[in-house]
Design an enzyme around this catalytic site. Structure first.
Site, mmCIF file in Angstrom:
data_model
loop_
_atom_site.group_PDB
_atom_site.id
_atom_site.type_symbol
_atom_site.label_atom_id
_atom_site.label_comp_id
_atom_site.label_asym_id
_atom_site.label_seq_id
_atom_site.Cartn_x
_atom_site.Cartn_y
_atom_site.Cartn_z
ATOM 1 N N HIS A 191 0.813 -1.222 0.000
ATOM 2 C CA HIS A 191 0.000 0.000 0.000
ATOM 3 C C HIS A 191 0.842 1.266 0.000
ATOM 4 O O HIS A 191 0.303 2.361 -0.207
ATOM 5 C CB HIS A 191 -0.927 0.020 1.216
ATOM 6 C CG HIS A 191 -1.969 -1.046 1.217
ATOM 7 N ND1 HIS A 191 -2.845 -1.234 0.174
ATOM 8 C CD2 HIS A 191 -2.282 -1.996 2.146
ATOM 9 C CE1 HIS A 191 -3.646 -2.252 0.452
ATOM 10 N NE2 HIS A 191 -3.321 -2.735 1.631
ATOM 11 N N ASP A 217 -4.960 -12.883 3.188
ATOM 12 C CA ASP A 217 -6.183 -12.366 3.807
ATOM 13 C C ASP A 217 -7.409 -12.612 2.927
ATOM 14 O O ASP A 217 -8.504 -12.138 3.243
ATOM 15 C CB ASP A 217 -6.054 -10.887 4.169
ATOM 16 C CG ASP A 217 -5.350 -10.056 3.111
ATOM 17 O OD1 ASP A 217 -4.928 -10.612 2.082
ATOM 18 O OD2 ASP A 217 -5.209 -8.838 3.322
#
Length: 343
Positions: A160, A285
């Site tokens: 990110h 995830d």
């Protein structure tokens, strides 16, 4: 497959995040690494090694100098104001505000160099971040020396992080740093396959106008999910990079049938590109019981993910990203690596 890991990641502990309107202990926590190490240690993957130091020069190939300087000094500036608790951004720019001036105060700097309240800093954060980047770069070194694959167990994650912005638990973009290092060592083309549940917005932004690094993201639809403002299908690159960014957003509730189909399409895109090396931003995830995610993959599915990546038949560096179901993260990472190695 050698596994690169540094215990210095433990310095990034006791941090918090803003979640659902509350300041809570961060889901990105040291126990994640402990579970991965336990799981991979039970399988015959290869040697566990510590990273070599690489300094700041490789980081500065993809991150702005002012941003790296901020990361290195933020905790000292925070505590100089008499604060002995974790540093968390709480002010951000809005459209129409200036972006060209770096504030003098630490609170202003935290907002200037972040896009959310997911990047909390404590005394050992910067050291852990450097160790994570060194882990990815050591993976590059190993593969430049002839290894066909490696696993950089980086923590905190990186995908990110933009060139001058932290967010989503990420400070330095380890996958991007590794990709640039491969290029500097002579790789003509590098492909990054990001399989994390959340879109790798930072990786996309860093390489968006470049044709020498293909970025493919399989992720939750940003219309529903973080990071919300990047990750749509019409984002295909710009300028010389047009056509070298591919996003595969999927709706909440996606199981392996839908996710695996996107993986097939992404892998076909990568094969057609013909990279010298593949970097996998490995987030698990996507797992059905992940506490902050909404996909429905199960542990056996990760064996298939690894096998599909192996079918690309390219030198492959795995770089750890997300995955927050602590009890299952180890088996899901180990299954991915096993599927890759056993094909």
């Amino acid at each position: 497959m050698k596994i690169i890991h540094s215990p210095r990641h433990l310095g990034h502990s006791g941090h918090v995040e803003l979640m659902n309107g509350q300041v809570v202990p961060a889901f990105e926590k040291p126990e994640r690494v402990a579970m991965i190490l336990n799981a991979v240690g039970e399988r015959p993957f290869g040697t566990l090694i510590e990273p070599a130091a690489h300094g700041l020069d490789p980081l500065l190939k993809v991150h702005e100098e002012a941003y790296v300087r901020f990361l290195a000094s933020a905790w000292q500036m925070w505590t100089a104001d008499g604060r002995d608790f974790p540093a968390l951004p709480s002010f951000w720019r809005a459209p129409g505000m200036r972006t060209d001036l770096e504030p003098e105060s630490i609170d202003g700097k935290l907002g200037h160099f972040s896009f959310d309240a997911g990047c909390c800093m404590v005394a050992g954060t910067w050291d852990a971040v450097q160790a994570g980047a060194d882990s990815a770069l050591t993976g590059v070194d190993l593969m430049a020396g002839g290894e066909k694959s490696a696993f950089a167990l980086c923590r905190p994650p990186g995908h990110h992080a933009h060139a001058a912005t932290m967010g989503g638990y990420c400070f330095i973009n380890n996958a991007a740093v590794a990709a640039q290092a491969f290029r500097d060592l002579g790789a003509a083309r590098v492909a990054i396959l990001d399989v994390d549940y959340h879109h790798g917005n930072g990786t996309q932004a860093i390489f968006y106008d470049r044709p020498d690094v293909l970025v493919c993201n399989i992720h939750a639809d940003p219309a529903q999910e973080f990071p919300y403002f990047l990750g749509y299908t019409d984002e295909t690159g710009a300028g010389a990079g047009e056509g070298f960014n591919a996003n595969f957003p999927l709706r909440w509730g996606t199981d392996y049938a839908g996710w695996g189909a996107a993986l097939d399409t992404a892998c076909t895109r990568i094969a057609d590109y013909g990279p010298d090396v593949v970097i996998v931003s490995l987030g698990v995830d996507t797992y059905k019981d992940d506490p902050i995610s909404q996909f429905k993959l199960d542990s056996p599915d990760y064996l298939k993910i690894g096998a599909r990546i192996a079918a690309l038949d390219r030198p492959t560096l795995f770089v750890m990203e997300g995955g927050y179901a602590v009890e299952a993260i180890g088996i899901n990472v180990a299954n991915t690596l096993e599927g890759f190695l056993q094909r």
